[in-house]
Design an enzyme around this catalytic site. Sequence first.
Site, PDB file in Angstrom:
ATOM      1  CG  ASP A 134      -5.631  -1.176  -6.325  1.00  0.00           C
ATOM      2  OD1 ASP A 134      -6.338  -0.208  -5.987  1.00  0.00           O
ATOM      3  OD2 ASP A 134      -4.533  -1.442  -5.799  1.00  0.00           O
ATOM      4  CB  CYS A 149      -0.937  -0.085   1.212  1.00  0.00           C
ATOM      5  SG  CYS A 149      -2.144   1.215   1.422  1.00  0.00           S
ATOM      6  CG  HIS A 198      -5.372  -0.899  -2.534  1.00  0.00           C
ATOM      7  ND1 HIS A 198      -4.271  -0.533  -3.288  1.00  0.00           N
ATOM      8  CD2 HIS A 198      -5.132  -0.449  -1.281  1.00  0.00           C
ATOM      9  CE1 HIS A 198      -3.420   0.119  -2.520  1.00  0.00           C
ATOM     10  NE2 HIS A 198      -3.924   0.187  -1.293  1.00  0.00           N
TER      11      HIS A 198
END
Length: 246
Positions: free
Chosen positions: A185, A129, A217
């Site tokens: 994502d 991330c 994601h």
Amino acid sequence: MTDKEIQTNHVKILAGDLDIDAYLAAPTVDGTYPGIVVLQEVFGVNSHIRDVTERIAKLGYVAIAPALFQRLAPGFETGYTPEELEVGRKYAWEQTKASELLSDIQAAIAYLKALPQVKPNAIGCIGFCFGGHVAYLAATLPDIKATAAFYGAGIPTRTPGGGSPTLSRTSEISGTIYAFFGLEDGSIPTEHINQIEAELTKYHISHKIFRYHGAGHGFFCDRRASYNPEATANAWEQVKHLFETL
């Protein structure tokens, strides 16, 4: 391969006049091992990041996860609600600076290299991330020989603290980088993935790009609703192959 017995500790990394909290995991068996810096999501060095740090150590590495928000919120650790996510995002994108992040990661590398069980010329990093974006930055450090960057958003468009986007620093990468993306994502358009791949190819950087259909994601994190076990299993095998080169 049997997992190695490990020991874990909460340690302090000295970075100038700043003490950075970090989570350290290492095999208990005497020997020398490569070192891996683990870079957190916006949620801090939480249970997921500690678990990843331990999993890497069990493979035969000395792994350390520094608190990337130490200057902003010492001890910060949060969950995955939208409200908690927003707090973490503000720290990550509004208050960190690329130069300070790189300095702190370099301090974590120095900490690893000072340990007698760490091979000083065998250092890698992995990030998720926000930490996936920061891992791409960290790959520009000469000590980093292997980087695994998971779903780092914004690499072609921005950098922490502002300035030229992180992608513009691709030519500075000297080691190998693997980048992992879920094609569902919403924070990383396919166009961005293609731009990253094109830039790595342009500068002849040793790399592999992994695209996972049906993955969103945060697919690697089993604490999140977006967890995708199939994509995670494949990505973990790729990470193991990458770090075996150290």
